[in-house]
Design a protein around this motif. Structure first.
Motif, PDB file in Angstrom:
ATOM      1  N   ASP A 160      -8.903   2.852  -0.642  1.00 48.66           N
ATOM      2  CA  ASP A 160      -8.358   2.769   0.715  1.00 48.66           C
ATOM      3  C   ASP A 160      -8.984   1.535   1.351  1.00 48.66           C
ATOM      4  N   ASP A 172      -5.839  -2.625   7.027  1.00 53.64           N
ATOM      5  CA  ASP A 172      -4.519  -3.253   6.906  1.00 53.64           C
ATOM      6  C   ASP A 172      -4.563  -4.707   6.452  1.00 53.64           C
ATOM      7  N   GLN A 208      -4.162  -5.486   2.626  1.00 52.46           N
ATOM      8  CA  GLN A 208      -3.007  -5.018   1.856  1.00 52.46           C
ATOM      9  C   GLN A 208      -2.593  -5.998   0.765  1.00 52.46           C
ATOM     10  N   TYR A 244      -5.117  -5.905  -2.271  1.00 55.05           N
ATOM     11  CA  TYR A 244      -5.066  -4.741  -3.151  1.00 55.05           C
ATOM     12  C   TYR A 244      -3.687  -4.517  -3.769  1.00 55.05           C
ATOM     13  N   PHE A 245      -2.606  -4.726  -3.029  1.00 52.54           N
ATOM     14  CA  PHE A 245      -1.267  -4.482  -3.573  1.00 52.54           C
ATOM     15  C   PHE A 245      -0.781  -5.636  -4.445  1.00 52.54           C
ATOM     16  N   ARG A 271       1.476   1.529  -3.488  1.00 45.95           N
ATOM     17  CA  ARG A 271       1.420   2.274  -2.232  1.00 45.95           C
ATOM     18  C   ARG A 271       1.672   3.751  -2.517  1.00 45.95           C
TER      19      ARG A 271
END
Length: 131
Positions: free
Chosen positions: A106, A109, A112, A115-116, A123
């Protein structure tokens, strides 16, 4: 200069505390990282440039098939140079080799894309309860 990555590498608390303070923008704390990781972690990854600790990530786990990325840290002068991505990739390989089937993370924001996109996380729906 070459950066090396080591699963469950040796480190000293002072170096990790300094890196944590820099990465999370707070005064240095006196956390006993060595005791904490050895008691609660599946592993951790140290990134070094020569002998200098330039990155660190902790991998907690449930004792079974779930591992959790915590405290991904990279020194300021090497951010956006792939160090964090390789820290997480090395952590994923270590967790997979230990028999884990899932690696959770986790994050705030603004992380993002890291990590993505850079690390390949997908997600998911998740829940969080503030204690």
């Amino acid at each position: 200069m070459t950066i090396t990555y080591e699963w469950r590498g040796d480190f000293d608390d002072e170096a990790v505390n300094a890196l944590h303070a820099e990465s999370f923008d707070h005064p240095p704390l006196l956390i006993d990282w060595r005791a904490q990781t050895r008691r609660h972690s599946l592993g951790w990854v140290c990134a070094r440039q020569d002998r200098r600790l330039v990155g660190f990530v902790n991998v907690a786990w449930d004792g079974g098939v779930h591992a959790f990325i915590l405290d991904t840290m990279v020194t300021g002068d090497l951010r956006r140079a792939g160090v964090g991505t390789e820290l997480v990739a090395t952590a994923a390989r270590g967790a997979r080799a230990a028999g884990c089937e899932w690696l959770h993370v986790d994050f705030d924001d603004h992380l993002q894309a890291f990590y993505f996109e850079a690390c390949g996380f997908k997600r998911t729906d998740a829940g969080l309860l503030a204690l």
